[in-house]
Design an enzyme around this catalytic site. Structure first.
Site, short mmCIF file in Angstrom:
data_model
loop_
_atom_site.label_atom_id
_atom_site.label_comp_id
_atom_site.label_asym_id
_atom_site.label_seq_id
_atom_site.Cartn_x
_atom_site.Cartn_y
_atom_site.Cartn_z
N HIS A 77 0.87 -1.19 0.00
CA HIS A 77 0.00 0.00 0.00
C HIS A 77 0.90 1.22 0.00
O HIS A 77 1.30 1.71 1.06
CB HIS A 77 -0.92 -0.05 1.22
CG HIS A 77 -1.95 1.04 1.25
ND1 HIS A 77 -3.20 0.88 1.83
CD2 HIS A 77 -1.94 2.32 0.78
CE1 HIS A 77 -3.89 2.00 1.71
NE2 HIS A 77 -3.14 2.90 1.09
N HIS A 107 1.42 4.82 -2.35
CA HIS A 107 1.10 5.73 -3.46
C HIS A 107 2.41 6.36 -3.91
O HIS A 107 3.05 7.07 -3.11
CB HIS A 107 0.13 6.81 -3.00
CG HIS A 107 -1.17 6.26 -2.46
ND1 HIS A 107 -2.30 6.14 -3.23
CD2 HIS A 107 -1.49 5.75 -1.24
CE1 HIS A 107 -3.27 5.61 -2.50
NE2 HIS A 107 -2.81 5.37 -1.28
N HIS A 128 -9.45 1.08 -1.63
CA HIS A 128 -9.45 1.67 -0.30
C HIS A 128 -10.89 1.60 0.22
O HIS A 128 -11.83 2.00 -0.49
CB HIS A 128 -9.05 3.15 -0.35
CG HIS A 128 -7.59 3.41 -0.54
ND1 HIS A 128 -6.85 2.86 -1.55
CD2 HIS A 128 -6.73 4.19 0.17
CE1 HIS A 128 -5.59 3.29 -1.46
NE2 HIS A 128 -5.49 4.10 -0.43
N GLU A 146 -11.36 3.30 5.63
CA GLU A 146 -10.31 4.18 6.19
C GLU A 146 -11.08 5.26 6.98
O GLU A 146 -11.11 5.23 8.20
CB GLU A 146 -9.46 4.80 5.08
CG GLU A 146 -8.36 5.74 5.59
CD GLU A 146 -7.60 6.47 4.47
OE1 GLU A 146 -8.11 6.55 3.34
OE2 GLU A 146 -6.49 6.98 4.76
N ASP A 180 1.66 3.78 2.89
CA ASP A 180 0.68 4.70 2.31
C ASP A 180 1.36 5.85 1.56
O ASP A 180 1.58 5.76 0.36
CB ASP A 180 -0.29 5.21 3.39
CG ASP A 180 -1.65 5.60 2.83
OD1 ASP A 180 -1.89 5.39 1.63
OD2 ASP A 180 -2.50 6.09 3.61
N ASP A 181 1.65 6.94 2.26
CA ASP A 181 2.28 8.13 1.66
C ASP A 181 3.46 8.53 2.54
O ASP A 181 3.40 9.52 3.29
CB ASP A 181 1.26 9.27 1.57
CG ASP A 181 0.06 8.89 0.73
OD1 ASP A 181 0.17 8.86 -0.50
OD2 ASP A 181 -0.99 8.56 1.33
N1 LIG Z 1 -4.59 7.41 2.53
C1 LIG Z 1 -5.20 7.65 1.38
N2 LIG Z 1 -6.52 7.43 1.30
C2 LIG Z 1 -7.16 7.68 0.16
N3 LIG Z 1 -6.58 8.14 -0.93
C3 LIG Z 1 -5.27 8.37 -0.90
N4 LIG Z 1 -4.43 8.82 -1.85
C4 LIG Z 1 -3.21 8.87 -1.32
N5 LIG Z 1 -3.25 8.48 -0.04
C5 LIG Z 1 -4.52 8.14 0.23
ZN LIG Z 2 -3.67 4.75 0.47
#
Ligand SMILES: Nc1ncnc2[nH]cnc12
Ligand SMILES: [Zn+2]
Length: 336
Positions: free
Chosen positions: A18, A20, A198, A201, A279-280
């Site tokens: 996961h 991005h 997703h 969340e 994630d990011d």
């Molecule tokens: N945590 C996240 N949830 C939804 N979309 C995303 N795009 C990038 N990070 C995300």
């Molecule tokens: Zn994500």
């Protein structure tokens, strides 16, 4: 001569499921690319940009995430972004990475889809030799855009489907249920792609049900809110349907107040196939092993549990069985 400090133990081998790629854009690279492309960022320095990384919810993060993408314009930009990620990932024990990208966030700015995919693919193709990492590419639809836009994106991507393993669904969750994308997921599955989304969340457990029953997903991204629905937990556990959980993200986006309260241990106890991911990472304070270390410390996870999480990451990956076995053996042989 003072003796040098003991070397840090090698991180557990793991798969990142996961991630991005646009969320790996570190301030340093953002400024380098801005200069290269003549883009003016509304921040005077890296420090000033980094100080903007304080989020109140998913949308407050997405606003910055999309704005900073303005610096990504050429094939080389996408290549350099992915190569920088892979360098960091290897140092964190990542052996296999399944990487999301957001085509609509680029095509909407006039960057052709082929520029994005070719740039990323060049870095990914070189990754086994250059970084010792195998990869997959997952094309995400922005759920706060229309179903028609997702369909048009999928059709535009048809010439590139040999480079794409799966489709995903991301961006602002609440108000954009998975059922909105029923048609494009059916087309993706018909084309032989895997499907992830997703769900759960910020959105309710009902969105996880829809992702399962309407989109037919192979994995759920995040999914932490499934814990509010006993029947859903039982279903996910019975099917061993993987959940790609992102602990540091959950704290930074205030899905969870405190890492010490994260439901990860309860999810494991419920028999869910949980993985830990970043994630990011440029925005949320850590890459793959940083997330492992953070949950170890905050939730007092023992070595056996961390090894289970590493094994789960390969069990949940879109790998052929021989490669999966090879990676699982690496986890078992790892000396912490
Ligand atoms: N945590 C996240 N949830 C939804 N979309 C995303 N795009 C990038 N990070 C995300
Ligand atoms: Zn994500």
């Amino acid at each position: 001569m003072p003796s040098s400090p003991p070397a840090a133990p090698a991180p557990l081998p793991k798969a990142e499921l996961h991630l991005h790629i646009e969320g790996t854009l570190e301030p340093e690279l953002a400024f380098t690319l801005a200069e290269r492309n003549g883009v003016t960022l509304p921040y005077a320095s890296r420090e000033e940009l980094r100080s903007a990384y304080s989020f109140t919810d998913l949308q407050s993060f997405l606003n910055l995430y999309y704005a900073l993408m303005a610096v990504l314009r050429t094939e080389d930009d996408f290549h350099d972004l992915a190569d920088a990620y892979l360098t960091r990932a290897r140092a964190q024990g990542v052996r296999h990475a399944e990487i999301f990208f957001d085509p609509q966030a680029h095509t909407a700015r006039g960057v052709p889809l082929a520029t994005v995919i070719n740039g990323l693919a060049r870095a990914l193709d070189a990754a086994p030799e250059r970084h010792g990492i195998t990869t997959r590419l997952i094309m995400c639809f922005l759920r706060d855009e229309s179903a028609e836009s997702a369909l048009a994106t999928f059709e535009a991507a048809r010439p590139h489907l040999d480079r794409i393993t799966a489709v995903g669904l991301d961006s602002a969750e609440v108000g954009h249920p998975p059922s909105k994308f029923r048609e494009v997921y059916a087309l993706a599955r018909e084309a032989g792609l895997k499907c992830v989304a997703h769900a759960g969340e910020e959105g309710p457990p009902a969105y996880v049900w829809e992702a399962l029953d309407i989109l037919g997903v192979d994995r759920i991204d995040h999914g932490v809110r499934c814990m509010e629905d006993e029947r859903l937990v039982a279903r996910l556990a019975a099917e061993q349907l993987p959940l790609t959980v992102c602990p540091l993200s959950n704290v930074r986006l205030r899905v969870i107040d405190d890492l010490a309260d994260h439901p990860l241990p309860a999810m494991l106890d419920a028999g869910l196939l949980v993985t830990v991911n970043s994630d990011d990472p440029a925005y949320f304070g850590g890459y793959a092993d940083d997330n492992f270390t953070a949950v170890r410390d905050a939730l007092h996870l023992d070595d056996a549990t961390l090894r289970t999480l590493a094994r789960n990451s390969f069990r949940a990956a879109f790998l052929d069985e021989a490669t999966r076995e090879k990676y699982l053996k690496e986890v078992d042989a790892h000396q912490g």
